[in-house]
Design a protein around this motif. Structure first.
Motif, PDB file in Angstrom:
ATOM      1  N   ASP A   1       0.825  -1.188   0.000  1.00 24.98           N
ATOM      2  CA  ASP A   1       0.000   0.000   0.000  1.00 24.98           C
ATOM      3  C   ASP A   1       0.870   1.253   0.000  1.00 24.98           C
ATOM      4  O   ASP A   1       1.837   1.349   0.752  1.00 24.98           O
ATOM      5  CB  ASP A   1      -0.888   0.031   1.236  1.00 24.98           C
ATOM      6  CG  ASP A   1      -2.083  -0.882   1.125  1.00 24.98           C
ATOM      7  OD1 ASP A   1      -3.089  -0.562   1.744  1.00 24.98           O
ATOM      8  OD2 ASP A   1      -2.010  -1.897   0.412  1.00 24.98           O
ATOM      9  N   LEU A   2       0.482   2.212  -0.804  1.00 22.20           N
ATOM     10  CA  LEU A   2       1.186   3.480  -0.878  1.00 22.20           C
ATOM     11  C   LEU A   2       0.872   4.316   0.357  1.00 22.20           C
ATOM     12  O   LEU A   2      -0.292   4.469   0.738  1.00 22.20           O
ATOM     13  CB  LEU A   2       0.773   4.240  -2.142  1.00 22.20           C
ATOM     14  CG  LEU A   2       1.422   5.594  -2.371  1.00 22.20           C
ATOM     15  CD1 LEU A   2       2.920   5.425  -2.618  1.00 22.20           C
ATOM     16  CD2 LEU A   2       0.779   6.298  -3.535  1.00 22.20           C
ATOM     17  N   GLN A   3       1.900   4.820   0.971  1.00 23.21           N
ATOM     18  CA  GLN A   3       1.754   5.691   2.137  1.00 23.21           C
ATOM     19  C   GLN A   3       2.158   7.107   1.743  1.00 23.21           C
ATOM     20  O   GLN A   3       3.018   7.290   0.874  1.00 23.21           O
ATOM     21  CB  GLN A   3       2.643   5.200   3.283  1.00 23.21           C
ATOM     22  CG  GLN A   3       2.316   3.804   3.756  1.00 23.21           C
ATOM     23  CD  GLN A   3       0.950   3.731   4.402  1.00 23.21           C
ATOM     24  OE1 GLN A   3       0.594   4.578   5.210  1.00 23.21           O
ATOM     25  NE2 GLN A   3       0.176   2.718   4.035  1.00 23.21           N
ATOM     26  N   LEU A   4       1.589   8.088   2.380  1.00 22.40           N
ATOM     27  CA  LEU A   4       1.921   9.481   2.095  1.00 22.40           C
ATOM     28  C   LEU A   4       3.411   9.736   2.293  1.00 22.40           C
ATOM     29  O   LEU A   4       4.008  10.540   1.586  1.00 22.40           O
ATOM     30  CB  LEU A   4       1.088  10.422   2.959  1.00 22.40           C
ATOM     31  CG  LEU A   4       1.090  11.894   2.578  1.00 22.40           C
ATOM     32  CD1 LEU A   4       0.748  12.096   1.113  1.00 22.40           C
ATOM     33  CD2 LEU A   4       0.120  12.657   3.444  1.00 22.40           C
ATOM     34  N   SER A   5       4.032   9.021   3.205  1.00 22.48           N
ATOM     35  CA  SER A   5       5.469   9.200   3.440  1.00 22.48           C
ATOM     36  C   SER A   5       6.309   8.697   2.265  1.00 22.48           C
ATOM     37  O   SER A   5       7.499   8.991   2.179  1.00 22.48           O
ATOM     38  CB  SER A   5       5.894   8.493   4.725  1.00 22.48           C
ATOM     39  OG  SER A   5       5.592   7.111   4.644  1.00 22.48           O
ATOM     40  N   ASP A   6       5.699   7.945   1.332  1.00 20.50           N
ATOM     41  CA  ASP A   6       6.397   7.443   0.150  1.00 20.50           C
ATOM     42  C   ASP A   6       6.280   8.380  -1.053  1.00 20.50           C
ATOM     43  O   ASP A   6       6.886   8.136  -2.085  1.00 20.50           O
ATOM     44  CB  ASP A   6       5.827   6.082  -0.269  1.00 20.50           C
ATOM     45  CG  ASP A   6       5.997   5.024   0.792  1.00 20.50           C
ATOM     46  OD1 ASP A   6       7.008   5.074   1.519  1.00 20.50           O
ATOM     47  OD2 ASP A   6       5.123   4.148   0.897  1.00 20.50           O
ATOM     48  N   VAL A   7       5.486   9.423  -0.932  1.00 25.27           N
ATOM     49  CA  VAL A   7       5.174  10.287  -2.071  1.00 25.27           C
ATOM     50  C   VAL A   7       6.270  11.338  -2.252  1.00 25.27           C
ATOM     51  O   VAL A   7       6.549  12.115  -1.346  1.00 25.27           O
ATOM     52  CB  VAL A   7       3.793  10.965  -1.879  1.00 25.27           C
ATOM     53  CG1 VAL A   7       3.510  11.959  -2.982  1.00 25.27           C
ATOM     54  CG2 VAL A   7       2.703   9.906  -1.806  1.00 25.27           C
ATOM     55  N   TYR A  28      -0.856  18.982   5.032  1.00 24.34           N
ATOM     56  CA  TYR A  28      -0.713  17.729   5.770  1.00 24.34           C
ATOM     57  C   TYR A  28       0.444  16.899   5.187  1.00 24.34           C
ATOM     58  O   TYR A  28       1.254  16.339   5.932  1.00 24.34           O
ATOM     59  CB  TYR A  28      -2.016  16.929   5.740  1.00 24.34           C
ATOM     60  CG  TYR A  28      -1.898  15.618   6.476  1.00 24.34           C
ATOM     61  CD1 TYR A  28      -1.825  15.586   7.871  1.00 24.34           C
ATOM     62  CD2 TYR A  28      -1.831  14.421   5.788  1.00 24.34           C
ATOM     63  CE1 TYR A  28      -1.694  14.391   8.556  1.00 24.34           C
ATOM     64  CE2 TYR A  28      -1.696  13.218   6.462  1.00 24.34           C
ATOM     65  CZ  TYR A  28      -1.623  13.208   7.844  1.00 24.34           C
ATOM     66  OH  TYR A  28      -1.481  12.024   8.517  1.00 24.34           O
ATOM     67  N   ALA A  29       0.526  16.831   3.866  1.00 23.95           N
ATOM     68  CA  ALA A  29       1.611  16.078   3.222  1.00 23.95           C
ATOM     69  C   ALA A  29       2.977  16.616   3.641  1.00 23.95           C
ATOM     70  O   ALA A  29       3.909  15.840   3.879  1.00 23.95           O
ATOM     71  CB  ALA A  29       1.459  16.143   1.706  1.00 23.95           C
ATOM     72  N   LYS A  30       3.096  17.924   3.757  1.00 15.04           N
ATOM     73  CA  LYS A  30       4.369  18.529   4.173  1.00 15.04           C
ATOM     74  C   LYS A  30       4.706  18.202   5.626  1.00 15.04           C
ATOM     75  O   LYS A  30       5.878  18.135   5.977  1.00 15.04           O
ATOM     76  CB  LYS A  30       4.348  20.045   3.968  1.00 15.04           C
ATOM     77  CG  LYS A  30       4.421  20.485   2.512  1.00 15.04           C
ATOM     78  CD  LYS A  30       5.808  20.343   1.948  1.00 15.04           C
ATOM     79  CE  LYS A  30       5.903  21.054   0.603  1.00 15.04           C
ATOM     80  NZ  LYS A  30       7.227  20.987   0.029  1.00 15.04           N
ATOM     81  N   THR A  31       3.687  17.989   6.464  1.00 15.07           N
ATOM     82  CA  THR A  31       3.979  17.600   7.850  1.00 15.07           C
ATOM     83  C   THR A  31       4.451  16.149   7.916  1.00 15.07           C
ATOM     84  O   THR A  31       5.286  15.803   8.740  1.00 15.07           O
ATOM     85  CB  THR A  31       2.771  17.788   8.791  1.00 15.07           C
ATOM     86  OG1 THR A  31       1.722  16.911   8.409  1.00 15.07           O
ATOM     87  CG2 THR A  31       2.301  19.225   8.802  1.00 15.07           C
ATOM     88  N   VAL A  32       3.916  15.306   7.044  1.00 12.41           N
ATOM     89  CA  VAL A  32       4.318  13.898   7.009  1.00 12.41           C
ATOM     90  C   VAL A  32       5.713  13.751   6.408  1.00 12.41           C
ATOM     91  O   VAL A  32       6.545  13.001   6.912  1.00 12.41           O
ATOM     92  CB  VAL A  32       3.297  13.056   6.209  1.00 12.41           C
ATOM     93  CG1 VAL A  32       3.786  11.633   6.003  1.00 12.41           C
ATOM     94  CG2 VAL A  32       1.943  13.069   6.909  1.00 12.41           C
ATOM     95  N   ARG A  33       5.950  14.486   5.329  1.00 11.87           N
ATOM     96  CA  ARG A  33       7.245  14.422   4.641  1.00 11.87           C
ATOM     97  C   ARG A  33       7.557  15.804   4.075  1.00 11.87           C
ATOM     98  O   ARG A  33       7.113  16.151   2.983  1.00 11.87           O
ATOM     99  CB  ARG A  33       7.205  13.375   3.541  1.00 11.87           C
ATOM    100  CG  ARG A  33       8.540  13.192   2.863  1.00 11.87           C
ATOM    101  CD  ARG A  33       8.513  12.047   1.895  1.00 11.87           C
ATOM    102  NE  ARG A  33       9.769  12.022   1.159  1.00 11.87           N
ATOM    103  CZ  ARG A  33       9.932  11.396   0.038  1.00 11.87           C
ATOM    104  NH1 ARG A  33       8.940  10.707  -0.491  1.00 11.87           N
ATOM    105  NH2 ARG A  33      11.087  11.428  -0.568  1.00 11.87           N
TER     106      ARG A  33
END
Length: 180
Positions: A1-7, A28-33
């Motif tokens: 499964d694709l995780q936001l941390s992989d993007v 939110y994506a910037k907070t994850v990665r």
């Protein structure tokens, strides 16, 4: 499964009905990665340089904005440069045509719009490629684009800009194939 941390690159559509949702997802994506490259695109974008600067500062999560109605070429060129490991800071100093961004000094860099596509069949079809198969079940049918451009000069629509005033269309063969 694709995780936001992989993007590595997240593309967000930006229309009046989803601009704030896209902003939330990008932040939110910037907070994850934090090194995820956020590319937004769509007609919900100002046209005057001062307003563009204010807009991009407000949406600080957006690294690049594809401001053309026809963003496929600019977005593809941006992806090629990222894939070739060009630094984001370098791209922000000299982005592809059709891209607006803030350079490392938070100043606007906005290249001119590329030439419009006259042969729209050069754009791969998400329907014919099978990418939409999971969504084409039951009675659902996506909105299909058959033409681009508008000859009218209404001031409430992005297509009133002179850049869009000639109409180009997908071939009848492609449209028929997508409808089958």
């Amino acid at each position: 499964d694709l995780q936001l941390s992989d993007v590595d690159v997240l593309g967000l559509s930006n229309y009046c009905w989803n601009a704030e949702i896209s902003r939330f997802v990008g932040r939110y994506a910037k907070t994850v990665r934090p090194d995820t490259v956020i590319v937004a695109g769509g007609p919900e974008f100002p046209t005057h340089p001062e307003e563009i600067t204010t807009y991009l500062k407000y949406r600080s999560e957006v690294d690049f904005y594809v401001y053309n109605y026809e963003g496929e070429v600019a977005f593809s060129e941006l992806l090629v440069r990222i894939r070739n490991n060009e630094s984001i800071q370098s791209i922000k100093l000299n982005p592809p045509q059709g891209i607006a961004c803030l350079n490392p000094n938070r100043e606007l860099v906005k290249e001119s719009a590329p030439k419009r596509l006259e042969d729209l069949d050069l754009i791969p079809s998400p329907v014919l490629s099978g990418m939409m198969d999971d969504f084409l079940v039951g009675n659902y049918m996506p909105f299909l684009e058959t033409t681009r451009g508008c000859p009218y000069g209404c001031t409430f629509c992005i297509q009133s800009d002179q850049w869009y005033n000639k109409i180009y269309g997908f071939s009848n063969e492609r449209i028929q194939a997508e409808l089958v």
